[in-house]
Design an enzyme around this catalytic site. Structure first.
Site, short mmCIF file in Angstrom:
data_model
loop_
_atom_site.label_atom_id
_atom_site.label_comp_id
_atom_site.label_asym_id
_atom_site.label_seq_id
_atom_site.Cartn_x
_atom_site.Cartn_y
_atom_site.Cartn_z
N LYS A 116 0.34 -1.34 0.26
CA LYS A 116 -0.30 -0.20 -0.23
C LYS A 116 0.65 1.30 -0.01
CE LYS A 116 -3.73 -2.10 2.58
NZ LYS A 116 -4.82 -2.93 1.89
N GLU A 200 -2.25 6.75 8.27
CA GLU A 200 -3.84 8.24 7.24
C GLU A 200 -4.02 8.17 8.25
OE1 GLU A 200 -5.96 5.39 5.00
OE2 GLU A 200 -3.70 4.67 3.07
N HIS A 235 -13.79 -3.38 8.71
CA HIS A 235 -13.15 -2.83 7.45
C HIS A 235 -13.95 -4.33 6.45
CE1 HIS A 235 -11.15 0.16 9.50
NE2 HIS A 235 -11.13 -1.05 10.40
N ARG A 297 -7.08 -7.67 -9.50
CA ARG A 297 -7.68 -8.98 -9.57
C ARG A 297 -9.33 -9.26 -9.75
NH1 ARG A 297 -10.35 -8.67 -4.43
NH2 ARG A 297 -8.94 -8.14 -2.92
P1 ADP Z 1 -12.84 -7.90 -1.47
O1 ADP Z 1 -12.08 -5.98 -1.50
O2 ADP Z 1 -12.56 -8.54 -3.98
O3 ADP Z 1 -14.40 -7.36 -2.26
P2 ADP Z 1 -12.32 -8.20 0.82
O4 ADP Z 1 -11.23 -7.54 0.16
O5 ADP Z 1 -13.50 -8.78 1.01
O6 ADP Z 1 -12.65 -8.98 -1.18
O7 ADP Z 1 -11.61 -10.12 0.96
C1 ADP Z 1 -11.14 -10.29 1.63
C2 ADP Z 1 -10.04 -11.00 0.95
O8 ADP Z 1 -10.43 -12.49 0.70
C3 ADP Z 1 -9.79 -10.99 -0.72
O9 ADP Z 1 -8.36 -11.49 -1.22
C4 ADP Z 1 -10.23 -11.90 -1.05
O10 ADP Z 1 -9.87 -12.17 -2.71
C5 ADP Z 1 -10.62 -13.14 -0.53
N1 ADP Z 1 -11.59 -13.73 -0.41
C6 ADP Z 1 -13.11 -13.69 -0.38
N2 ADP Z 1 -14.37 -14.67 -0.29
C7 ADP Z 1 -13.27 -15.39 -0.99
C8 ADP Z 1 -13.41 -17.13 -1.07
N3 ADP Z 1 -14.63 -17.27 -0.56
N4 ADP Z 1 -12.90 -17.65 -1.74
C9 ADP Z 1 -11.74 -16.82 -1.72
N5 ADP Z 1 -11.18 -15.96 -1.63
C10 ADP Z 1 -11.84 -15.13 -0.72
P1 ADP Z 2 -7.71 -4.11 2.80
O1 ADP Z 2 -6.43 -4.28 1.71
O2 ADP Z 2 -7.69 -4.26 3.93
O3 ADP Z 2 -9.06 -3.91 1.09
P2 ADP Z 2 -8.47 -1.20 2.49
O4 ADP Z 2 -7.21 0.10 2.45
O5 ADP Z 2 -9.04 -1.38 1.08
O6 ADP Z 2 -7.57 -2.69 2.58
O7 ADP Z 2 -8.35 -0.42 3.99
C1 ADP Z 2 -10.60 -1.51 3.82
C2 ADP Z 2 -11.18 -0.36 4.75
O8 ADP Z 2 -10.68 0.64 5.91
C3 ADP Z 2 -11.78 1.01 3.66
O9 ADP Z 2 -13.05 0.28 3.00
C4 ADP Z 2 -12.66 1.69 4.77
O10 ADP Z 2 -13.45 1.07 4.81
C5 ADP Z 2 -11.55 2.10 5.58
N1 ADP Z 2 -10.80 2.75 5.29
C6 ADP Z 2 -9.02 2.01 5.01
N2 ADP Z 2 -8.51 3.50 4.73
C7 ADP Z 2 -9.16 4.96 5.31
C8 ADP Z 2 -9.03 6.12 6.05
N3 ADP Z 2 -7.96 6.79 5.61
N4 ADP Z 2 -10.34 6.43 6.62
C9 ADP Z 2 -11.29 5.91 7.11
N5 ADP Z 2 -11.43 5.03 6.64
C10 ADP Z 2 -10.16 4.07 6.15
MG MG Z 3 -9.35 -2.94 0.08
#
Ligand code: ADP
Ligand code: ADP
Ligand code: MG
Length: 655
Positions: A116, A200, A235, A297
């Protein structure tokens, strides 16, 4: 186009990819773990190969085993699905080296977006707004704490290698920073093998708005509109929809442009999602959103984008991987209506959303107009502790947001899942929550409304208990009548028979049951035909499902589990005794930390240990005040559900 594909995934997504592949005429090759031998995606495939034991580390994550199958079967391409190896650049390179086309972006783009901190620096240079914060090299705790102070609380500590909502801690006060950092680093290092973090600013009234992008190998790149995924817990996404409520064409153009620029900055092709966090305090604005990360992906929630555009994004993935141009241009894409997806999970919102495993005694997912169901399990199958406990994604499409939401709620409410607990009822409540309905979204909505959403320990559902008990009673009477008939040749009245009527041992007029594992006695009328309970409220109808040695009583996603108690089982009487001081593993998982030592005095509710399961760290709390006794395991041990971790003995008041 290719003639065959190896799908390096499992469950719902393996099946979904396989369907499109089959439609395009590809031979479908599945790989699976021992635990998945009977899974639907294995049955659907043209051929399937076992690649190892249940734990993903020994099967779905072993590059060599997967590529070995690819070579042996002559698979032309490999689709990684999501999770597992889908965002692993070395894996994508290994595919290429083995002569198999990786259905995904170039490894260089996966790598560039993989961490990230580096991703933020990179898109920032391309002019994409990023969340203010620190994403540099220095990882000294004192330095990071100072940075957090400068950024201004609340802040979010994030694992640079994080994903799936793991390795993230919100910190509201300077004094809490160190503990949050340590816990975040521990989770990051356990889950991702990389303890580094970034910090952040925590955006106020945050809305998660992401943009689906698509590129080809000919330099074309476009966006397939946005999705709003603000309904989150820890999250992690719970409900996703497209388009985002309150989105205007002007703001959409700004989001789309930023997403496409982020993609261009890394020479992207294939399907990808650029995630933004928007400050929702004044509605969506062209200058009110920031890049968070890019997922290189397909996304779990891609079906909502498919529903509103009529596209098959997996088909596009195959076409791009095969070297074709994108089938459409930006200006050809249109939004039709509204689509919403709910993630139906085997978990218990009423008990802190603990994952719930076990056999699916019933799985009847309701369809209906505009409903799509992506599921990877079937009735009789099992939700195991080895993988994500998602049962299905239910997607509803309709001409308006309200119609789509009604359709989704009805489909969920009419579905019957017996065995593991599910979040069905919670999802229905969320869909009908007034703020959600009104499109007043932010990522804190669920946490602020846990009680209103029913995510609190429930009262016993007495109407369900009565309905279930009545059914058990009738069944037991019939069984006894039959037994009496076969012995004597004619039927006596079983209720008055003296030979061990299971429900009224010794005490006529009562039936003994376990309800959700709790022993109860229910009064029964003299004929043994009615349960004597005062029930008020409207009449309800229940679905009854027998499974194992229990009866499941279901009503709109709520499940009550009943079992008759064997009258000879003496442990039943003892059951309610002093289990009070026992500290047990709340689920199957790994004990990652123990905070107390033998003989320590603890307060009720004090955090004594942490168990990590599935996706998260779960704190284990002392059930009462007292002294720690019989510490049974060291940190690092794998525990089964209910395993004893320690006991809290009542402290001797004299000492
Ligand atoms: P996305 O960001 O695609 O909405 P999430 O962040 O909720 O997905 O998913 C968390 C992680 O687990 C991601 O790396 C997603 O690819 C994986 N994941 C979620 N559900 C499944 C599943 N049914 N089988 C395999 N991997 C999954
Ligand atoms: P992941 O790789 O686990 O999906 P993300 O960086 O996409 O991590 O963050 C996951 C979730 O956390 C976001 O969908 C959002 O709801 C919350 N989030 C992330 N960064 C922030 C931020 N700077 N302020 C508020 N919420 C955040
Ligand atoms: Mg994310």
């Amino acid at each position: 186009m290719f003639s065959s594909v190896l799908i390096a995934n499992r469950g719902e997504i393996a099946l979904r990819v396989a369907r499109t592949a089959r439609r395009l005429g590809l031979r479908v090759i599945a790989v699976h773990s021992e635990a998945d031998a009977a899974a639907p995606f294995v049955a659907f495939a043209d051929e399937a190969h076992c690649i190892g034991p249940a734990p993903a580390r020994e099967s779905y994550l072993v590059t060599e085993r997967i590529l070995d199958v690819a070579r042996r079967t002559g698979a032309e391409c490999l689709h990684p699905g999501y999770g597992f190896l889908s965002e692993n650049a070395e894996f994508a390179e290994a595919c290429a080296a083995a002569g198999v086309v990786f259905v995904g972006p170039p490894p260089s783009a996966v790598r560039a977006m993989g961490l990230k901190d580096a991703a933020k620096s990179l898109v920032e240079k391309a002019g994409v707004p990023v969340v203010p914060g620190y994403h540099g090299e220095i990882q000294d705790p004192a330095f990071l704490k100072e940075k957090a102070y400068q950024i201004g609380y609340p802040v979010l500590i994030k694992a640079v290698a994080g994903g799936g909502g793991k390795g993230m801690r919100r910190v509201d006060k300077h004094a809490d920073f160190e503990e949050a950092l340590a816990s975040c680093q521990r989770e990051a290092s356990n889950s991702f093998g990389d303890a580094r973090v970034l910090i952040e600013k925590y955006v106020t009234a945050p809305r998660h708005v992401e943009v689906q992008i698509f590129g080809d190998r000919h330099g074309n790149i476009l966006h397939v509109f946005e999705r709003d995924c603000s309904m989150q817990r820890r999250h992690q996404k719970v409900i996703e929809e497209a388009p985002a409520p309150g989105m205007t064409p002007e703001v959409r153009a700004a989001f789309g442009k930023a997403a496409v620029e982020a993609g261009r900055a890394v020479g992207y092709f294939g399907a990808g999602t650029v995630e933004f966090i928007a400050d929702g305090s004044q509605g969506l604005r062209p200058d009110g959103f920031y890049f968070m990360e890019m997922n290189t992906r397909l996304q779990v929630e891609h079906p909502v984008s498919e529903a509103i555009t009529g596209l098959d994004l997996v088909e596009w993935q195959f076409r791009v991987a095969a070297g074709e141009k994108l089938p459409m241009r930006q200006e050809d894409l249109r939004i039709d209506g509204h689509a919403v997806e709910a993630r139906l999970y085997a978990e218990e919102p009423e008990r802190g959303f603990l994952p719930s495993t076990g056999r699916l005694h019933a799985l009847r997912l309701a369809g209906g107009e505009g409903i799509r169901i992506d599921s990877g399990v079937i009735e009789g199958g099992e939700v195991t502790p080895f993988y994500d406990p998602m049962i299905a994604k239910v997607i509803a499409h309709g001409p308006t947001r309200d119609i789509a939401l009604d359709r989704l709620r009805d489909a969920l409410a009419e579905s019957v899942v017996a065995g593991p607990k599910t979040n069905t009822r919670f999802l229905c409540n969320l869909i009908d929550h007034p703020d959600f309905r009104a499109g007043k979204l932010d990522t804190g909505l669920i946490d602020r409304n846990l009680a209103a959403l029913g995510a609190v320990p429930p009262e016993r559902d007495d109407a369900a208990v009565a309905a279930g008990a009545l059914a058990l009673l009738a069944e037991e009477k019939a069984r006894l009548a039959e037994a009496a008939m076969s012995r004597s040749g004619w039927a006596s009245d079983p209720w008055n028979a003296t030979d061990g009527f299971a429900m009224a041992p010794g005490r006529k007029g009562e039936i003994r049951l376990q309800v959700e594992g709790e022993p109860i006695f229910l009064p029964v009328d003299a004929a043994g035909e009615a349960i004597l309970m005062d029930l008020d409220g409207p009449e309800r109808s229940f679905a009854l499902v027998e499974g194992g040695d229990a009866l499941y009583v279901l009503d709109r996603g709520r499940q009550t589990r009943l079992a008759l108690v064997d009258p000879l089982d003496v442990s039943f009487e003892a059951g309610g005794g002093d289990g009070g001081g026992l500290v047990k593993a709340p689920m199957h998982g790994k004990l990652v930390a123990v905070f107390v030592a033998e003989g320590d005095l603890v307060e009720k509710g004090q955090r004594v240990a942490i168990v990590e399961a599935m996706k998260m760290e779960h704190p284990v709390l002392a059930p009462r005040a007292g002294r720690v006794e019989g510490l049974a395991h060291e940190a690092g041990t794998q525990l089964g559900e209910g395993a004893r971790i320690m006991s809290i003995a009542e402290a001797d008041p004299a000492s």
